[in-house]
Scaffold this motif. Structure first.
Motif, PDB file in Angstrom:
ATOM      1  N   LEU A  45      51.065  15.916  -1.055  1.00 25.50           N
ATOM      2  CA  LEU A  45      50.637  14.603  -1.028  1.00 25.50           C
ATOM      3  C   LEU A  45      49.343  14.435  -0.043  1.00 25.50           C
ATOM      4  O   LEU A  45      48.374  13.730  -0.546  1.00 25.50           O
ATOM      5  CB  LEU A  45      51.591  13.769  -1.027  1.00 25.50           C
ATOM      6  N   ASN A  46      49.873  14.938   0.904  1.00 26.54           N
ATOM      7  CA  ASN A  46      48.601  14.677   2.006  1.00 26.54           C
ATOM      8  C   ASN A  46      48.707  15.886   2.935  1.00 26.54           C
ATOM      9  O   ASN A  46      49.707  15.900   3.785  1.00 26.54           O
ATOM     10  CB  ASN A  46      48.703  13.377   2.660  1.00 26.54           C
ATOM     11  N   THR A  62      48.346   7.644  -0.824  1.00 29.84           N
ATOM     12  CA  THR A  62      49.055   8.541   0.274  1.00 29.84           C
ATOM     13  C   THR A  62      48.195   8.887   1.397  1.00 29.84           C
ATOM     14  O   THR A  62      48.244   9.872   1.841  1.00 29.84           O
ATOM     15  CB  THR A  62      49.410   9.986  -0.676  1.00 29.84           C
ATOM     16  N   ALA A  65      51.899  10.521  -8.338  1.00 30.36           N
ATOM     17  CA  ALA A  65      51.371   9.702  -7.363  1.00 30.36           C
ATOM     18  C   ALA A  65      49.909   9.619  -7.920  1.00 30.36           C
ATOM     19  O   ALA A  65      49.476   8.393  -7.899  1.00 30.36           O
ATOM     20  CB  ALA A  65      51.533  10.372  -6.105  1.00 30.36           C
ATOM     21  N   HIS A  66      49.423  10.625  -8.440  1.00 31.13           N
ATOM     22  CA  HIS A  66      47.981  10.498  -8.859  1.00 31.13           C
ATOM     23  C   HIS A  66      47.693   9.717  -9.930  1.00 31.13           C
ATOM     24  O   HIS A  66      47.025   8.618  -9.997  1.00 31.13           O
ATOM     25  CB  HIS A  66      47.430  11.986  -9.008  1.00 31.13           C
ATOM     26  N   LYS A 111      53.065  14.829  -6.965  1.00 34.44           N
ATOM     27  CA  LYS A 111      51.725  14.424  -6.783  1.00 34.44           C
ATOM     28  C   LYS A 111      51.000  14.200  -7.873  1.00 34.44           C
ATOM     29  O   LYS A 111      50.284  13.113  -8.034  1.00 34.44           O
ATOM     30  CB  LYS A 111      51.167  16.039  -6.261  1.00 34.44           C
ATOM     31  N   ALA A 136      55.426   6.942  -1.919  1.00 36.34           N
ATOM     32  CA  ALA A 136      54.888   7.804  -3.117  1.00 36.34           C
ATOM     33  C   ALA A 136      56.358   8.806  -3.558  1.00 36.34           C
ATOM     34  O   ALA A 136      56.422   8.795  -4.679  1.00 36.34           O
ATOM     35  CB  ALA A 136      53.892   8.572  -3.077  1.00 36.34           C
ATOM     36  N   VAL A 144      55.688  16.262   0.351  1.00 38.02           N
ATOM     37  CA  VAL A 144      54.754  15.614   1.625  1.00 38.02           C
ATOM     38  C   VAL A 144      53.586  16.186   1.763  1.00 38.02           C
ATOM     39  O   VAL A 144      52.368  15.697   1.576  1.00 38.02           O
ATOM     40  CB  VAL A 144      55.601  15.251   2.794  1.00 38.02           C
ATOM     41  N   GLU A 163      52.592   5.159   3.199  1.00 37.69           N
ATOM     42  CA  GLU A 163      52.333   5.229   2.022  1.00 37.69           C
ATOM     43  C   GLU A 163      52.855   6.691   1.199  1.00 37.69           C
ATOM     44  O   GLU A 163      53.221   6.844   0.013  1.00 37.69           O
ATOM     45  CB  GLU A 163      50.774   5.410   1.434  1.00 37.69           C
ATOM     46  N   ILE A 164      52.870   7.671   1.687  1.00 40.37           N
ATOM     47  CA  ILE A 164      53.351   8.871   1.438  1.00 40.37           C
ATOM     48  C   ILE A 164      54.926   8.917   1.090  1.00 40.37           C
ATOM     49  O   ILE A 164      55.412   9.167   0.066  1.00 40.37           O
ATOM     50  CB  ILE A 164      53.032   9.972   2.581  1.00 40.37           C
TER      51      ILE A 164
END
Length: 177
Positions: free
Chosen positions: A137-138, A65, A58-59, A55, A74, A134, A70-71
């Motif tokens: 991330l979202n 995400t 990704a950030h 995370k 990432a 996963v 997109e996830i």
């Protein structure tokens, strides 16, 4: 006297990635027998903690995400950043809310083989990392393994999809149907 600045970035990355990918197998070989069942629990906790780094990567890298594809991208990019370019695969979008990560090369398997480590252990690491990353991330998405090279398949397939909606009753009681 040699200086670190004289070593090209790609050479430094190569060795850092090799080290990161070898460490899990080295820890397994060194501590599994001594710790017994406690090793598996501790190892899973470590990989769930590494998922938090996914995370962070990704950030800070501005990886979107918002949907399954997109996830998946990432997760794939963060894995390459953390464990090196020996990781190879592709992303398939299977629906608006679904994607599949296809892994064809895995640095953990390469190093498990060279160090005589157990492939099943590599699977438990990857599973803890991916299944934790996963939803971090979202929160609206989940992942599951369909195939895994560690268990004898030709490639890994990780399906990422939107979680089904929670009913009002499930929301109140916390119990799924």
């Amino acid at each position: 006297m040699p200086d670190l600045k004289n070593i090209p970035d790609n050479v430094r990355w190569h060795y850092a990635a090799q080290c990161a990918a070898k460490l899990p197998a080295l820890y397994e070989i060194s501590f599994r027998d001594a710790l017994g069942e406690k090793f598996a629990v501790l190892e899973q906790d470590i990989w769930m903690e590494i998922a938090k780094m996914v995370k962070e990567i990704a950030h800070t890298s501005s990886f979107p995400t918002g949907n399954a594809k997109e996830i998946a991208k990432a997760v794939q990019n963060a894995t390459i950043i953390l464990f090196g370019p020996e990781y190879g695969g592709e992303i398939m979008e299977v629906s608006d809310d679904g994607a599949v990560i296809l892994v064809k090369r895995c640095p953990f398997l390469v190093h498990s083989d060279t160090l005589s480590s157990d492939h099943e252990r590599a699977f438990s690491r990857c599973m803890a990392l991916t299944l934790t990353a996963v939803p971090i991330l979202n929160k609206d998405y989940t992942a599951r393994f369909v195939r895994a090279m560690c268990t004898g398949d030709k490639r890994c397939e990780v399906k990422i999809e939107k979680k089904p909606p929670v009913s009002k009753k499930e929301e109140k009681t916390g119990v799924k149907k």
